[in-house]
Design a protein around this motif. Structure first.
Motif, PDB file in Angstrom:
ATOM      1  N   GLY A 170       0.910  -1.290  -0.108  1.00 28.09           N
ATOM      2  CA  GLY A 170       0.093  -0.137  -0.099  1.00 28.09           C
ATOM      3  C   GLY A 170       0.873   1.227  -0.175  1.00 28.09           C
ATOM      4  N   TYR A 171       0.422   2.216   0.755  1.00 25.28           N
ATOM      5  CA  TYR A 171       1.435   3.527   0.596  1.00 25.28           C
ATOM      6  C   TYR A 171       1.638   3.656   2.049  1.00 25.28           C
ATOM      7  CZ  TYR A 171      -0.902   3.871  -3.984  1.00 25.28           C
ATOM      8  OH  TYR A 171      -1.066   3.566  -5.101  1.00 25.28           O
ATOM      9  N   ARG A 172       2.945   4.281   2.272  1.00 27.97           N
ATOM     10  CA  ARG A 172       3.617   4.614   3.411  1.00 27.97           C
ATOM     11  C   ARG A 172       3.936   6.015   3.494  1.00 27.97           C
ATOM     12  NH1 ARG A 172       9.270   1.878   5.850  1.00 27.97           N
ATOM     13  NH2 ARG A 172       9.436   3.633   7.509  1.00 27.97           N
ATOM     14  N   TRP A 173       3.481   6.768   4.377  1.00 22.39           N
ATOM     15  CA  TRP A 173       3.646   7.989   4.886  1.00 22.39           C
ATOM     16  C   TRP A 173       5.224   8.506   4.932  1.00 22.39           C
ATOM     17  CZ3 TRP A 173       1.641  12.250   3.320  1.00 22.39           C
ATOM     18  CH2 TRP A 173       1.901  13.536   4.118  1.00 22.39           C
ATOM     19  N   ARG A 174       5.509   9.238   4.225  1.00 21.54           N
ATOM     20  CA  ARG A 174       6.972   9.987   4.198  1.00 21.54           C
ATOM     21  C   ARG A 174       6.804  11.516   4.829  1.00 21.54           C
ATOM     22  NH1 ARG A 174      10.718   5.677   3.891  1.00 21.54           N
ATOM     23  NH2 ARG A 174       9.891   4.245   2.125  1.00 21.54           N
ATOM     24  N   PRO A 175       6.714  11.677   6.236  1.00 21.25           N
ATOM     25  CA  PRO A 175       6.536  12.689   6.779  1.00 21.25           C
ATOM     26  C   PRO A 175       7.368  14.107   6.058  1.00 21.25           C
ATOM     27  CG  PRO A 175       7.092  11.485   8.520  1.00 21.25           C
ATOM     28  CD  PRO A 175       7.085  10.740   7.228  1.00 21.25           C
ATOM     29  N   ARG A 176       8.726  13.769   6.132  1.00 20.41           N
ATOM     30  CA  ARG A 176       9.639  14.720   5.643  1.00 20.41           C
ATOM     31  C   ARG A 176       9.642  15.240   4.257  1.00 20.41           C
ATOM     32  NH1 ARG A 176      15.647  12.841   8.277  1.00 20.41           N
ATOM     33  NH2 ARG A 176      14.645  12.684  10.412  1.00 20.41           N
ATOM     34  N   GLN A 177       8.954  14.058   3.422  1.00 18.62           N
ATOM     35  CA  GLN A 177       8.546  14.636   1.977  1.00 18.62           C
ATOM     36  C   GLN A 177       7.301  15.059   1.901  1.00 18.62           C
ATOM     37  OE1 GLN A 177      10.183  11.565   2.406  1.00 18.62           O
ATOM     38  NE2 GLN A 177      12.072  12.364   2.310  1.00 18.62           N
ATOM     39  N   PHE A 178       6.342  14.811   3.110  1.00 19.79           N
ATOM     40  CA  PHE A 178       4.927  15.345   2.958  1.00 19.79           C
ATOM     41  C   PHE A 178       4.209  14.343   1.941  1.00 19.79           C
ATOM     42  CE2 PHE A 178       1.077  17.811   3.312  1.00 19.79           C
ATOM     43  CZ  PHE A 178       0.660  17.762   4.680  1.00 19.79           C
ATOM     44  N   ARG A 179       4.579  13.043   1.731  1.00 18.12           N
ATOM     45  CA  ARG A 179       3.827  12.358   0.774  1.00 18.12           C
ATOM     46  C   ARG A 179       3.683  10.934   1.081  1.00 18.12           C
ATOM     47  NH1 ARG A 179       9.066  12.157  -3.360  1.00 18.12           N
ATOM     48  NH2 ARG A 179       9.884  10.163  -2.656  1.00 18.12           N
ATOM     49  N   TRP A 180       2.806   9.984   0.334  1.00 13.87           N
ATOM     50  CA  TRP A 180       2.837   8.787   0.268  1.00 13.87           C
ATOM     51  C   TRP A 180       3.475   7.956  -0.940  1.00 13.87           C
ATOM     52  CZ3 TRP A 180       0.018   6.943   4.328  1.00 13.87           C
ATOM     53  CH2 TRP A 180      -0.886   7.568   4.941  1.00 13.87           C
ATOM     54  N   ASP A 181       4.251   7.063  -0.551  1.00 16.28           N
ATOM     55  CA  ASP A 181       5.133   6.154  -1.208  1.00 16.28           C
ATOM     56  C   ASP A 181       4.414   4.890  -1.375  1.00 16.28           C
ATOM     57  OD1 ASP A 181       6.637   8.380  -2.357  1.00 16.28           O
ATOM     58  OD2 ASP A 181       8.326   7.660  -0.853  1.00 16.28           O
ATOM     59  N   TYR A 182       4.549   4.339  -2.573  1.00 18.99           N
ATOM     60  CA  TYR A 182       4.044   2.870  -2.423  1.00 18.99           C
ATOM     61  C   TYR A 182       5.091   1.986  -1.877  1.00 18.99           C
ATOM     62  CZ  TYR A 182       1.696  -1.319  -3.990  1.00 18.99           C
ATOM     63  OH  TYR A 182       1.074  -2.528  -4.275  1.00 18.99           O
ATOM     64  N   PHE A 183       4.670   0.993  -1.128  1.00 20.89           N
ATOM     65  CA  PHE A 183       5.593   0.353  -0.400  1.00 20.89           C
ATOM     66  C   PHE A 183       4.947  -1.119  -0.078  1.00 20.89           C
ATOM     67  CE2 PHE A 183       6.300  -0.771   4.025  1.00 20.89           C
ATOM     68  CZ  PHE A 183       7.480  -0.777   4.378  1.00 20.89           C
ATOM     69  N   GLY A 184       5.809  -2.081   0.135  1.00 20.14           N
ATOM     70  CA  GLY A 184       5.248  -3.439   0.412  1.00 20.14           C
ATOM     71  C   GLY A 184       6.330  -4.087   1.396  1.00 20.14           C
ATOM     72  N   ILE A 185       5.586  -4.960   2.413  1.00 24.08           N
ATOM     73  CA  ILE A 185       6.334  -5.464   3.395  1.00 24.08           C
ATOM     74  C   ILE A 185       5.845  -6.755   3.827  1.00 24.08           C
ATOM     75  CG2 ILE A 185       4.885  -4.458   5.202  1.00 24.08           C
ATOM     76  CD1 ILE A 185       7.561  -4.003   6.721  1.00 24.08           C
ATOM     77  N   ASP A 186       6.678  -7.884   4.278  1.00 26.29           N
ATOM     78  CA  ASP A 186       6.417  -8.972   4.814  1.00 26.29           C
ATOM     79  C   ASP A 186       5.643  -8.882   6.068  1.00 26.29           C
ATOM     80  OD1 ASP A 186       6.849 -11.561   5.967  1.00 26.29           O
ATOM     81  OD2 ASP A 186       8.148 -12.208   4.374  1.00 26.29           O
ATOM     82  N   THR A 187       4.588  -9.555   6.218  1.00 29.01           N
ATOM     83  CA  THR A 187       3.833  -9.450   7.425  1.00 29.01           C
ATOM     84  C   THR A 187       4.673  -9.891   8.813  1.00 29.01           C
ATOM     85  OG1 THR A 187       2.909 -11.550   7.028  1.00 29.01           O
ATOM     86  CG2 THR A 187       1.372  -9.400   6.525  1.00 29.01           C
ATOM     87  N   GLN A 188       5.548 -10.793   8.543  1.00 26.55           N
ATOM     88  CA  GLN A 188       6.441 -11.225   9.713  1.00 26.55           C
ATOM     89  C   GLN A 188       7.337 -10.176  10.294  1.00 26.55           C
ATOM     90  OE1 GLN A 188       8.471 -14.664   8.306  1.00 26.55           O
ATOM     91  NE2 GLN A 188       6.865 -16.173   8.660  1.00 26.55           N
ATOM     92  N   ARG A 189       7.567  -9.090   9.624  1.00 24.26           N
ATOM     93  CA  ARG A 189       8.360  -7.818  10.045  1.00 24.26           C
ATOM     94  C   ARG A 189       7.419  -6.868  10.709  1.00 24.26           C
ATOM     95  NH1 ARG A 189      11.496  -5.038   5.453  1.00 24.26           N
ATOM     96  NH2 ARG A 189      12.146  -4.084   7.387  1.00 24.26           N
ATOM     97  N   ILE A 190       6.117  -7.116  10.698  1.00 24.02           N
ATOM     98  CA  ILE A 190       5.249  -6.340  11.532  1.00 24.02           C
ATOM     99  C   ILE A 190       5.128  -6.685  12.855  1.00 24.02           C
ATOM    100  CG2 ILE A 190       2.784  -5.243  11.566  1.00 24.02           C
ATOM    101  CD1 ILE A 190       2.965  -5.617   8.594  1.00 24.02           C
ATOM    102  N   ALA A 191       5.298  -5.911  13.941  1.00 27.54           N
ATOM    103  CA  ALA A 191       5.125  -6.316  15.412  1.00 27.54           C
ATOM    104  C   ALA A 191       3.676  -6.361  15.719  1.00 27.54           C
ATOM    105  CB  ALA A 191       5.872  -5.592  16.242  1.00 27.54           C
ATOM    106  N   SER A 192       3.209  -5.167  15.403  1.00 33.38           N
ATOM    107  CA  SER A 192       1.630  -4.871  15.521  1.00 33.38           C
ATOM    108  C   SER A 192       1.087  -3.826  14.697  1.00 33.38           C
ATOM    109  CB  SER A 192       1.394  -4.476  17.059  1.00 33.38           C
ATOM    110  OG  SER A 192       2.014  -3.253  17.479  1.00 33.38           O
ATOM    111  N   PHE A 193      -0.123  -3.398  14.688  1.00 32.49           N
ATOM    112  CA  PHE A 193      -0.870  -2.284  14.072  1.00 32.49           C
ATOM    113  C   PHE A 193      -1.951  -2.046  14.389  1.00 32.49           C
ATOM    114  CE2 PHE A 193      -2.268  -6.465  12.214  1.00 32.49           C
ATOM    115  CZ  PHE A 193      -3.636  -6.073  12.019  1.00 32.49           C
ATOM    116  N   SER A 194      -2.389  -0.888  13.974  1.00 34.46           N
ATOM    117  CA  SER A 194      -3.692  -0.340  14.686  1.00 34.46           C
ATOM    118  C   SER A 194      -4.482   0.653  13.514  1.00 34.46           C
ATOM    119  CB  SER A 194      -3.588   0.666  15.832  1.00 34.46           C
ATOM    120  OG  SER A 194      -4.620   1.182  16.217  1.00 34.46           O
ATOM    121  N   CYS A 195      -5.689   0.236  12.970  1.00 40.91           N
ATOM    122  CA  CYS A 195      -6.214   0.816  11.832  1.00 40.91           C
ATOM    123  C   CYS A 195      -7.538   1.648  12.331  1.00 40.91           C
ATOM    124  CB  CYS A 195      -6.771   0.185  10.917  1.00 40.91           C
ATOM    125  SG  CYS A 195      -7.385  -1.466  11.005  1.00 40.91           S
ATOM    126  N   ARG A 196      -7.831   2.646  12.024  1.00 41.56           N
ATOM    127  CA  ARG A 196      -9.013   3.406  12.358  1.00 41.56           C
ATOM    128  C   ARG A 196     -10.062   3.233  11.155  1.00 41.56           C
ATOM    129  NH1 ARG A 196      -8.156   2.703  16.949  1.00 41.56           N
ATOM    130  NH2 ARG A 196      -6.555   3.845  18.212  1.00 41.56           N
TER     131      ARG A 196
END
Length: 96
Positions: free
Chosen positions: A70-96
């Motif tokens: 999906g899209y990862r927020w890059r605050p220094r560039q103030f933009r969204w970049d397309y990004f993919g990651i293995d779920t095993q690298r994710i410790a936790s998440f929270s969505c609203r």
């Protein structure tokens, strides 16, 4: 303009504005992140904590068997970049 997802992966655009200005409280996860669980966050602002201690806002548009993209927020560039990651690298998440 950042590149979008490859054809057939994720479909759609990222968010048109920045993510929420707050950071949700992290809930500890005792197990590996299940792609089925993160599927409920598709097309929603999602805060992600990685196993390496990094964290960021993410807007998932695709969930596979072992990965999420999906899209990862890059605050220094103030933009969204397309990004993919293995779920095993994710410790936790929270969505609203």
């Amino acid at each position: 303009m950042p590149p979008g997802p490859p054809p057939g992966f994720g479909g759609g655009q990222g968010p048109t504005g920045p993510p929420p200005s707050y950071i949700p409280q992290q809930s500890p996860s005792l197990f590996a992140v299940d792609p089925g669980a993160i599927r409920g966050c598709l097309f929603r602002y999602t805060y992600v904590w990685l196993n390496n201690g990094r964290s960021f806002w993410f807007y998932p548009t695709f969930v596979g068997r072992t990965s999420v993209a999906g899209y990862r927020w890059r605050p220094r560039q103030f933009r969204w970049d397309y990004f993919g990651i293995d779920t095993q690298r994710i410790a936790s998440f929270s969505c609203r």
